[in-house]
Write a protein that holds these residues in place. Structure first.
Motif, PDB file in Angstrom:
ATOM      1  N   ILE A   1       0.840  -1.199   0.000  1.00 41.08           N
ATOM      2  CA  ILE A   1       0.000   0.000   0.000  1.00 41.08           C
ATOM      3  C   ILE A   1       0.875   1.250   0.000  1.00 41.08           C
ATOM      4  O   ILE A   1       0.580   2.237  -0.676  1.00 41.08           O
ATOM      5  N   ALA A   2       1.980   1.202   0.735  1.00 37.40           N
ATOM      6  CA  ALA A   2       2.857   2.374   0.829  1.00 37.40           C
ATOM      7  C   ALA A   2       3.415   2.757  -0.534  1.00 37.40           C
ATOM      8  O   ALA A   2       3.439   3.946  -0.900  1.00 37.40           O
TER       9      ALA A   2
ATOM     10  N   ALA B   1       0.660   4.153  -2.703  1.00 35.61           N
ATOM     11  CA  ALA B   1       0.300   5.500  -2.266  1.00 35.61           C
ATOM     12  C   ALA B   1       1.300   6.521  -2.778  1.00 35.61           C
ATOM     13  O   ALA B   1       0.931   7.631  -3.198  1.00 35.61           O
TER      14      ALA B   1
ATOM     15  N   PRO C   1      -1.613   6.431   2.476  1.00 32.34           N
ATOM     16  CA  PRO C   1      -1.916   5.002   2.656  1.00 32.34           C
ATOM     17  C   PRO C   1      -3.297   4.780   3.259  1.00 32.34           C
ATOM     18  O   PRO C   1      -3.976   3.802   2.924  1.00 32.34           O
TER      19      PRO C   1
END
Length: 317
Positions: free
Chosen positions: A21-22, A25, A32
Protein backbone atom coordinates in the motif's frame (compact mmCIF):
# COMPACT_ATOMS: atom_id res chain seq x y z
CA UNK A 1 -21.34 -5.83 -8.60
CA UNK A 2 -23.20 -3.89 -11.29
CA UNK A 3 -21.74 -0.70 -9.77
CA UNK A 4 -18.12 -1.84 -9.34
CA UNK A 5 -16.10 1.32 -8.72
CA UNK A 6 -13.31 1.63 -11.30
CA UNK A 7 -11.40 4.08 -9.11
CA UNK A 8 -11.30 1.48 -6.35
CA UNK A 9 -10.24 -1.11 -8.91
CA UNK A 10 -7.38 1.12 -10.09
CA UNK A 11 -6.12 1.50 -6.51
CA UNK A 12 -6.34 -2.28 -6.01
CA UNK A 13 -4.44 -2.88 -9.27
CA UNK A 14 -1.69 -0.49 -8.22
CA UNK A 15 -1.28 -2.15 -4.80
CA UNK A 16 -1.21 -5.61 -6.38
CA UNK A 17 1.32 -4.49 -9.02
CA UNK A 18 3.73 -2.93 -6.52
CA UNK A 19 3.28 -5.28 -3.58
CA UNK A 20 2.44 -2.74 -0.89
CA UNK A 21 0.00 0.00 0.00
CA UNK A 22 2.86 2.37 0.83
CA UNK A 23 4.44 2.05 -2.62
CA UNK A 24 1.07 2.43 -4.38
CA UNK A 25 0.30 5.50 -2.27
CA UNK A 26 3.62 7.05 -3.28
CA UNK A 27 2.97 6.49 -6.99
CA UNK A 28 -0.67 7.61 -6.85
CA UNK A 29 0.16 10.64 -4.63
CA UNK A 30 -2.36 9.55 -2.02
CA UNK A 31 -2.11 8.69 1.66
CA UNK A 32 -1.92 5.00 2.66
CA UNK A 33 -5.04 5.54 4.76
CA UNK A 34 -7.00 6.66 1.70
CA UNK A 35 -5.97 3.61 -0.30
CA UNK A 36 -6.68 1.24 2.63
CA UNK A 37 -10.18 2.66 2.91
CA UNK A 38 -10.80 2.31 -0.83
CA UNK A 39 -9.59 -1.31 -0.74
CA UNK A 40 -12.01 -2.13 2.09
CA UNK A 41 -14.84 -0.67 0.05
CA UNK A 42 -13.83 -2.76 -2.97
CA UNK A 43 -13.68 -5.92 -0.86
CA UNK A 44 -17.21 -5.11 0.39
CA UNK A 45 -18.37 -4.76 -3.21
CA UNK A 46 -16.68 -7.99 -4.27
CA UNK A 47 -17.77 -9.86 -1.16
CA UNK A 48 -14.38 -11.43 -0.46
CA UNK A 49 -10.91 -10.61 0.82
CA UNK A 50 -8.46 -9.59 -1.93
CA UNK A 51 -5.21 -9.57 0.07
CA UNK A 52 -3.60 -11.46 2.92
CA UNK A 53 -0.54 -10.47 4.96
CA UNK A 54 2.77 -11.85 3.66
CA UNK A 55 5.69 -10.78 5.85
CA UNK A 56 5.86 -7.00 5.57
CA UNK A 57 3.93 -6.98 2.33
CA UNK A 58 0.67 -8.23 0.89
CA UNK A 59 -0.19 -11.31 -1.14
CA UNK A 60 -3.24 -11.80 -3.33
CA UNK A 61 -5.92 -14.26 -2.33
CA UNK A 62 -7.46 -16.56 -4.94
CA UNK A 63 -10.21 -14.00 -5.49
CA UNK A 64 -7.60 -11.25 -5.59
CA UNK A 65 -5.69 -13.01 -8.35
CA UNK A 66 -8.88 -13.41 -10.36
CA UNK A 67 -9.82 -9.73 -9.95
CA UNK A 68 -6.25 -8.66 -10.76
CA UNK A 69 -6.19 -10.63 -14.04
CA UNK A 70 -9.32 -8.83 -15.23
CA UNK A 71 -8.18 -5.44 -13.94
CA UNK A 72 -4.79 -5.87 -15.61
CA UNK A 73 -6.43 -6.52 -18.98
CA UNK A 74 -8.90 -3.66 -18.53
CA UNK A 75 -6.25 -1.06 -17.79
CA UNK A 76 -3.98 -2.33 -20.56
CA UNK A 77 -6.81 -1.81 -23.03
CA UNK A 78 -7.49 1.59 -21.48
CA UNK A 79 -3.85 2.59 -22.01
CA UNK A 80 -4.10 1.48 -25.64
CA UNK A 81 -7.22 3.61 -26.06
CA UNK A 82 -5.34 6.64 -24.72
CA UNK A 83 -2.59 6.02 -27.27
CA UNK A 84 -5.14 5.88 -30.08
CA UNK A 85 -6.85 9.08 -28.93
CA UNK A 86 -3.42 10.73 -28.74
CA UNK A 87 -2.90 10.10 -32.46
CA UNK A 88 -1.52 6.56 -32.71
CA UNK A 89 -4.21 5.24 -35.03
CA UNK A 90 -4.86 1.54 -35.64
CA UNK A 91 -3.04 0.26 -38.72
CA UNK A 92 -0.24 2.76 -38.27
CA UNK A 93 2.27 0.08 -37.34
CA UNK A 94 3.36 -1.71 -34.23
CA UNK A 95 5.40 -0.23 -31.41
CA UNK A 96 7.76 -2.50 -29.50
CA UNK A 97 9.14 -1.20 -26.21
CA UNK A 98 12.15 -3.24 -25.11
CA UNK A 99 14.27 -2.96 -22.00
CA UNK A 100 17.78 -4.39 -22.20
CA UNK A 101 19.72 -5.32 -19.07
CA UNK A 102 23.16 -3.74 -19.09
CA UNK A 103 24.91 -7.13 -18.93
CA UNK A 104 23.50 -8.27 -22.30
CA UNK A 105 26.08 -7.78 -25.11
CA UNK A 106 25.13 -5.08 -27.64
CA UNK A 107 25.94 -7.28 -30.63
CA UNK A 108 23.69 -10.02 -29.30
CA UNK A 109 20.91 -7.52 -28.53
CA UNK A 110 21.01 -6.39 -32.15
CA UNK A 111 20.87 -9.97 -33.43
CA UNK A 112 17.96 -10.83 -31.12
CA UNK A 113 15.87 -7.75 -32.01
CA UNK A 114 16.64 -7.62 -35.75
CA UNK A 115 13.72 -9.94 -36.74
CA UNK A 116 11.25 -7.38 -35.40
CA UNK A 117 12.48 -4.80 -37.92
CA UNK A 118 12.32 -7.34 -40.76
CA UNK A 119 8.59 -8.01 -40.39
CA UNK A 120 6.17 -7.21 -43.19
CA UNK A 121 4.23 -4.94 -40.84
CA UNK A 122 6.21 -1.81 -39.90
CA UNK A 123 7.56 -1.88 -36.33
CA UNK A 124 8.76 1.12 -34.39
CA UNK A 125 11.38 -0.17 -31.95
CA UNK A 126 12.04 1.73 -28.74
CA UNK A 127 14.97 0.46 -26.66
CA UNK A 128 16.18 1.48 -23.21
CA UNK A 129 19.14 0.08 -21.29
CA UNK A 130 19.04 0.24 -17.52
CA UNK A 131 19.62 -1.97 -14.46
CA UNK A 132 17.36 -5.01 -14.44
CA UNK A 133 15.38 -3.96 -11.35
CA UNK A 134 14.32 -0.71 -13.02
CA UNK A 135 13.34 -2.51 -16.21
CA UNK A 136 11.21 -5.03 -14.34
CA UNK A 137 9.43 -2.20 -12.54
CA UNK A 138 8.56 -0.63 -15.92
CA UNK A 139 7.46 -4.03 -17.25
CA UNK A 140 5.12 -4.51 -14.29
CA UNK A 141 3.21 -1.33 -15.19
CA UNK A 142 3.30 -2.10 -18.94
CA UNK A 143 5.73 0.62 -19.95
CA UNK A 144 7.74 -2.16 -21.62
CA UNK A 145 6.63 -5.08 -23.75
CA UNK A 146 9.77 -7.10 -23.19
CA UNK A 147 12.94 -7.25 -21.11
CA UNK A 148 16.10 -8.97 -22.38
CA UNK A 149 18.39 -10.35 -19.68
CA UNK A 150 20.89 -13.09 -18.88
CA UNK A 151 18.96 -14.55 -15.94
CA UNK A 152 15.35 -15.58 -15.35
CA UNK A 153 13.00 -13.57 -13.19
CA UNK A 154 13.54 -14.26 -9.49
CA UNK A 155 10.34 -15.81 -8.06
CA UNK A 156 10.96 -13.89 -4.83
CA UNK A 157 10.23 -10.62 -6.63
CA UNK A 158 6.60 -9.61 -6.37
CA UNK A 159 6.25 -9.01 -10.10
CA UNK A 160 3.69 -10.64 -12.37
CA UNK A 161 5.85 -11.58 -15.34
CA UNK A 162 6.95 -14.67 -17.23
CA UNK A 163 10.29 -16.04 -18.44
CA UNK A 164 10.72 -17.09 -22.07
CA UNK A 165 14.05 -18.85 -22.57
CA UNK A 166 15.72 -17.78 -25.84
CA UNK A 167 18.64 -20.18 -25.69
CA UNK A 168 22.20 -20.63 -24.50
CA UNK A 169 25.60 -20.38 -26.10
CA UNK A 170 29.14 -21.45 -25.13
CA UNK A 171 31.84 -18.90 -24.34
CA UNK A 172 34.73 -17.81 -26.54
CA UNK A 173 37.79 -16.07 -25.08
CA UNK A 174 39.42 -13.28 -27.07
CA UNK A 175 42.23 -10.76 -26.72
CA UNK A 176 44.33 -8.38 -28.76
CA UNK A 177 46.68 -10.18 -31.15
CA UNK A 178 49.94 -10.13 -29.12
CA UNK A 179 48.20 -11.30 -25.94
CA UNK A 180 46.14 -13.91 -27.79
CA UNK A 181 49.28 -15.34 -29.43
CA UNK A 182 50.95 -15.66 -26.04
CA UNK A 183 48.00 -17.27 -24.26
CA UNK A 184 46.69 -19.54 -27.03
CA UNK A 185 49.11 -22.43 -26.30
CA UNK A 186 48.00 -24.30 -23.19
CA UNK A 187 44.57 -22.68 -22.95
CA UNK A 188 42.80 -22.59 -20.51
CA UNK A 189 45.66 -23.11 -17.99
CA UNK A 190 47.50 -20.27 -19.76
CA UNK A 191 44.95 -17.86 -18.23
CA UNK A 192 46.62 -18.33 -14.83
CA UNK A 193 48.06 -14.92 -13.95
CA UNK A 194 46.92 -13.42 -17.27
CA UNK A 195 45.19 -10.00 -17.32
CA UNK A 196 41.45 -10.50 -17.60
CA UNK A 197 38.42 -8.29 -18.04
CA UNK A 198 35.45 -9.57 -16.07
CA UNK A 199 31.73 -8.74 -16.01
CA UNK A 200 30.34 -7.24 -12.82
CA UNK A 201 30.01 -9.47 -9.78
CA UNK A 202 26.19 -9.62 -9.81
CA UNK A 203 25.95 -11.05 -13.35
CA UNK A 204 25.19 -14.70 -14.07
CA UNK A 205 28.22 -14.86 -16.39
CA UNK A 206 30.61 -13.70 -13.66
CA UNK A 207 29.42 -16.44 -11.33
CA UNK A 208 29.87 -19.05 -14.07
CA UNK A 209 33.36 -17.80 -14.95
CA UNK A 210 34.49 -17.76 -11.33
CA UNK A 211 33.23 -21.30 -10.79
CA UNK A 212 34.94 -22.57 -13.95
CA UNK A 213 38.26 -20.93 -13.16
CA UNK A 214 38.18 -22.18 -9.55
CA UNK A 215 37.57 -25.71 -10.82
CA UNK A 216 40.66 -25.43 -13.03
CA UNK A 217 42.69 -23.89 -10.17
CA UNK A 218 43.41 -21.01 -12.56
CA UNK A 219 43.69 -17.52 -11.09
CA UNK A 220 43.83 -14.74 -13.69
CA UNK A 221 44.66 -11.17 -12.74
CA UNK A 222 41.34 -9.30 -12.88
CA UNK A 223 42.35 -5.87 -14.13
CA UNK A 224 38.83 -4.49 -14.53
CA UNK A 225 35.18 -5.32 -13.87
CA UNK A 226 33.02 -3.84 -16.63
CA UNK A 227 29.25 -4.14 -16.84
CA UNK A 228 28.96 -2.74 -20.37
CA UNK A 229 30.06 -5.55 -22.67
CA UNK A 230 30.78 -3.20 -25.59
CA UNK A 231 33.12 -1.18 -23.37
CA UNK A 232 34.78 -4.42 -22.27
CA UNK A 233 35.53 -5.32 -25.90
CA UNK A 234 37.00 -1.86 -26.49
CA UNK A 235 39.36 -2.32 -23.54
CA UNK A 236 40.20 -5.81 -24.78
CA UNK A 237 40.98 -4.56 -28.28
CA UNK A 238 43.38 -2.05 -26.74
CA UNK A 239 45.29 -4.90 -25.08
CA UNK A 240 44.01 -4.49 -21.51
CA UNK A 241 43.14 -8.15 -21.06
CA UNK A 242 41.27 -11.30 -22.04
CA UNK A 243 37.48 -11.14 -22.31
CA UNK A 244 34.73 -13.63 -23.11
CA UNK A 245 31.99 -13.34 -25.72
CA UNK A 246 28.99 -15.54 -26.57
CA UNK A 247 29.81 -17.96 -29.38
CA UNK A 248 26.52 -16.94 -31.03
CA UNK A 249 28.07 -13.57 -31.96
CA UNK A 250 31.69 -14.70 -32.34
CA UNK A 251 31.89 -13.81 -36.03
CA UNK A 252 30.43 -10.34 -35.38
CA UNK A 253 33.04 -9.67 -32.69
CA UNK A 254 35.93 -10.72 -34.94
CA UNK A 255 34.69 -8.51 -37.76
CA UNK A 256 34.10 -5.46 -35.56
CA UNK A 257 37.11 -5.63 -33.23
CA UNK A 258 40.79 -6.24 -33.94
CA UNK A 259 41.06 -9.27 -31.64
CA UNK A 260 41.76 -12.99 -31.99
CA UNK A 261 40.37 -16.10 -30.35
CA UNK A 262 42.40 -17.75 -27.61
CA UNK A 263 40.08 -20.69 -27.06
CA UNK A 264 36.54 -21.88 -26.38
CA UNK A 265 34.78 -23.83 -23.69
CA UNK A 266 31.37 -25.46 -23.41
CA UNK A 267 31.68 -25.44 -19.62
CA UNK A 268 30.81 -21.74 -19.40
CA UNK A 269 27.57 -20.97 -21.18
CA UNK A 270 25.49 -17.83 -21.32
CA UNK A 271 21.72 -18.12 -21.19
CA UNK A 272 19.44 -15.36 -22.36
CA UNK A 273 15.80 -14.74 -21.56
CA UNK A 274 12.95 -12.59 -22.74
CA UNK A 275 10.70 -11.57 -19.84
CA UNK A 276 7.18 -10.43 -20.64
CA UNK A 277 4.12 -9.47 -18.64
CA UNK A 278 2.05 -12.09 -20.43
CA UNK A 279 2.28 -15.85 -20.14
CA UNK A 280 1.31 -16.42 -23.78
CA UNK A 281 3.11 -14.07 -26.16
CA UNK A 282 0.62 -12.08 -28.22
CA UNK A 283 2.72 -9.22 -29.59
CA UNK A 284 3.69 -10.22 -33.18
CA UNK A 285 7.14 -8.64 -32.93
CA UNK A 286 7.89 -10.45 -29.66
CA UNK A 287 6.83 -13.72 -31.29
CA UNK A 288 9.20 -13.06 -34.21
CA UNK A 289 12.06 -12.32 -31.81
CA UNK A 290 11.62 -15.42 -29.66
CA UNK A 291 11.01 -17.82 -32.53
CA UNK A 292 14.02 -16.62 -34.55
CA UNK A 293 16.32 -16.70 -31.53
CA UNK A 294 15.38 -20.27 -30.69
CA UNK A 295 15.54 -21.61 -34.23
CA UNK A 296 18.47 -19.58 -35.56
CA UNK A 297 20.70 -17.50 -33.31
CA UNK A 298 20.95 -20.06 -30.52
CA UNK A 299 20.67 -23.21 -32.63
CA UNK A 300 23.70 -25.55 -32.47
CA UNK A 301 26.62 -24.00 -34.31
CA UNK A 302 27.99 -25.92 -37.27
CA UNK A 303 31.34 -27.56 -36.65
CA UNK A 304 34.30 -25.88 -38.38
CA UNK A 305 37.93 -27.01 -38.45
CA UNK A 306 39.21 -23.74 -36.95
CA UNK A 307 37.93 -20.35 -35.73
CA UNK A 308 37.58 -17.45 -38.12
CA UNK A 309 41.05 -16.08 -37.33
CA UNK A 310 43.99 -18.39 -38.11
CA UNK A 311 45.82 -20.60 -35.64
CA UNK A 312 43.24 -20.32 -32.87
CA UNK A 313 42.71 -23.55 -30.95
CA UNK A 314 39.43 -25.22 -30.02
CA UNK A 315 39.31 -25.78 -26.27
CA UNK A 316 37.05 -27.22 -23.62
CA UNK A 317 35.00 -29.38 -25.95
Amino acid sequence: MAHLNLKHLRYFWSVASHGSIARAAEILHLTPQTISGQLRELEDQVGAKLFTKSGRGLALTDTGRLVFSYADEMFRIGDELQDVLAGRTPGGGLTLNVGVAMVVPKLLTHRVLAPALAMDEPVRLQCVERPLTELLADLSVHKLDLVLTDSPLNPALNIRAYNHALGETPSVFCAARPLAARLRPGFPQSLDGAPMLMPSSHSALRRALDQWLDGLDVKPQVVAEIEDRALMKTFGEAGAGVFSVPQAVEDDVLQKYDVEIIGRTDEVTERFYAISAERRIKHPAVSAITETARSGLFSPRRQVPAPTRPQAVEAGG
